[in-house]
Design an enzyme around this catalytic site. Structure first.
Site, PDB file in Angstrom:
ATOM      1  N   GLU A  14     -60.152  -3.165  14.200  1.00 47.61           N
ATOM      2  CA  GLU A  14     -60.053  -4.626  14.334  1.00 47.61           C
ATOM      3  C   GLU A  14     -59.935  -5.330  12.985  1.00 47.61           C
ATOM      4  O   GLU A  14     -59.597  -6.523  12.940  1.00 47.61           O
ATOM      5  CB  GLU A  14     -61.282  -5.166  15.078  1.00 47.61           C
ATOM      6  CG  GLU A  14     -62.545  -5.341  14.254  1.00 47.61           C
ATOM      7  CD  GLU A  14     -63.312  -4.043  13.995  1.00 47.61           C
ATOM      8  OE1 GLU A  14     -64.410  -4.118  13.411  1.00 47.61           O
ATOM      9  OE2 GLU A  14     -62.819  -2.949  14.357  1.00 47.61           O
ATOM     10  N   CYS A  23     -67.776   1.782  14.885  1.00 54.48           N
ATOM     11  CA  CYS A  23     -68.456   2.079  13.631  1.00 54.48           C
ATOM     12  C   CYS A  23     -69.950   2.325  13.832  1.00 54.48           C
ATOM     13  O   CYS A  23     -70.332   3.313  14.442  1.00 54.48           O
ATOM     14  CB  CYS A  23     -68.193   0.967  12.614  1.00 54.48           C
ATOM     15  SG  CYS A  23     -68.509   1.499  10.900  1.00 54.48           S
ATOM     16  N   HIS A  57     -62.723   0.897  11.847  1.00 53.10           N
ATOM     17  CA  HIS A  57     -62.601  -0.522  12.180  1.00 53.10           C
ATOM     18  C   HIS A  57     -61.144  -0.888  12.484  1.00 53.10           C
ATOM     19  O   HIS A  57     -60.472  -1.517  11.661  1.00 53.10           O
ATOM     20  CB  HIS A  57     -63.109  -1.380  11.020  1.00 53.10           C
ATOM     21  CG  HIS A  57     -64.596  -1.417  10.893  1.00 53.10           C
ATOM     22  ND1 HIS A  57     -65.393  -2.169  11.724  1.00 53.10           N
ATOM     23  CD2 HIS A  57     -65.436  -0.772  10.036  1.00 53.10           C
ATOM     24  CE1 HIS A  57     -66.666  -2.013  11.381  1.00 53.10           C
ATOM     25  NE2 HIS A  57     -66.720  -1.159  10.366  1.00 53.10           N
TER      26      HIS A  57
END
Length: 314
Positions: free
Chosen positions: A237, A142, A235
């Site tokens: 994650e 990001c 993202h």
């Protein structure tokens, strides 16, 4: 992990044409195995939440990974105790002379701040420059992806009229590429950012390859041609509730945020969100760790010159 097969087995050619990674007995017999050493530079405010998300992805691979946590400065964190930072995080001076197989640099809540106005911009540039000589492969997430594209390649982001928040459909722009092995033709990934690097500028740059993109969210996975840098603008994650927590936080601060797209059931924030990206997020990190760290890194980390980029039909 690769499948070990007998030398000259006829199936080898077929499997390789299908992008199934196989290894001959001869190569396997000459391999030395050691744990992968991965450094995480955590720029997110809630350190524990972010480190847990990343370690969950790293722990979903069959490789043994030794992780060091790095902080950008020793100033007190508003969201993480000083004891946690002192006990588990290292300063850059403690790792400067070391080499690592992999480095992950997280996003940061700096989407509307000019890079040169970021208080630790010089430190970020220093670590990025250091990584190009001391790390086999770097995964930028990001904000860090935008920062590195700007610092390394001079590609600046453009601010969006509204925050891009939600879960978006992406497609592969490259068919046969190690990083994309196992990926569906279309897959979902979450984004949460205020800026975007123009996809045509990325595609035109000779040192970069756009591997996946979204009509709504632009380029998602961008790889340097030397395989050392992977830029992921979203993202992977994020956990199920992360976008919801960000949305509620922005509401509480009076920012009047848009509802994250394609995230809440029936786009109703009073209903539970639906997590539909975890599988591909896990696959992304597994492929990066396997093909761009484990398969490329030298056994002796002092010999970074031994790295050879992957070649692929793109």
């Amino acid at each position: 992990m690769p499948v070990k097969i007998p030398d000259n087995l006829p199936a080898a050619g077929i499997l390789e044409s299908e992008n199934i990674f196989v290894m001959s007995e001869t190569r396997a017999a000459n391999q030395d195995i050691r744990p992968m050493k991965v450094l995480i530079l955590n720029l997110m405010p809630n350190k524990i939440e972010t480190e847990t998300q990343l370690l969950r992805l790293l722990g979903n691979t069959p490789l043994q990974v030794d992780v060091d946590l790095l902080r950008i400065h020793d100033k007190e964190s508003k969201h993480t105790s000083i004891d946690h930072m002192n006990n588990f995080y290292r300063d850059f001076e403690a790792v400067r002379q070391k080499n690592y197989d992999g480095l992950i640099i997280t996003g940061a809540p700096l989407g509307q701040v000019e890079f040169e106005d970021v208080t630790y911009w010089d430190h970020i540039r220093e670590i990025i420059d250091w990584s190009q000589q001391h790390v086999t492969s770097v995964l930028f997430l990001c904000w860090a992806a935008h920062a590195a594209l700007y610092h390394l390649y001079g590609l600046n982001r453009k601010l969006l009229t509204a925050k891009r928040s939600g879960v978006f459909v992406h497609s592969r722009t490259c068919k046969h590429f190690p990083l994309l092995r196992g990926f569906d033709d279309e897959f979902l990934a979450p984004h949460s950012r205020f800026a975007q690097v123009d996809i045509e500028e990325l595609k035109a740059h000779p040192a970069l390859q756009v591997l996946t993109e979204s009509e709504q969210a632009g380029a998602y996975m961008v790889l340097s041609t030397n395989s050392r840098n992977l830029f992921v603008t979203g993202h992977p994650e994020y956990q199920k509730t992360t976008l919801k927590e960000e949305y509620l936080r922005d509401l509480a601060q009076g920012l009047n945020p848009d509802i994250p797209q394609n995230y809440f059931r029936d786009d109703d924030p009073d209903k539970e969100p639906i997590a539909r990206w975890h599988g591909h997020g896990s696959l992304l990190v597994s492929n990066w760790l396997n093909y761009y760290v484990y398969q490329l890194t030298p056994y002796n980390l002092d010999d970074m010159s031994a790295i050879t980029p992957w070649e692929a039909d793109i």
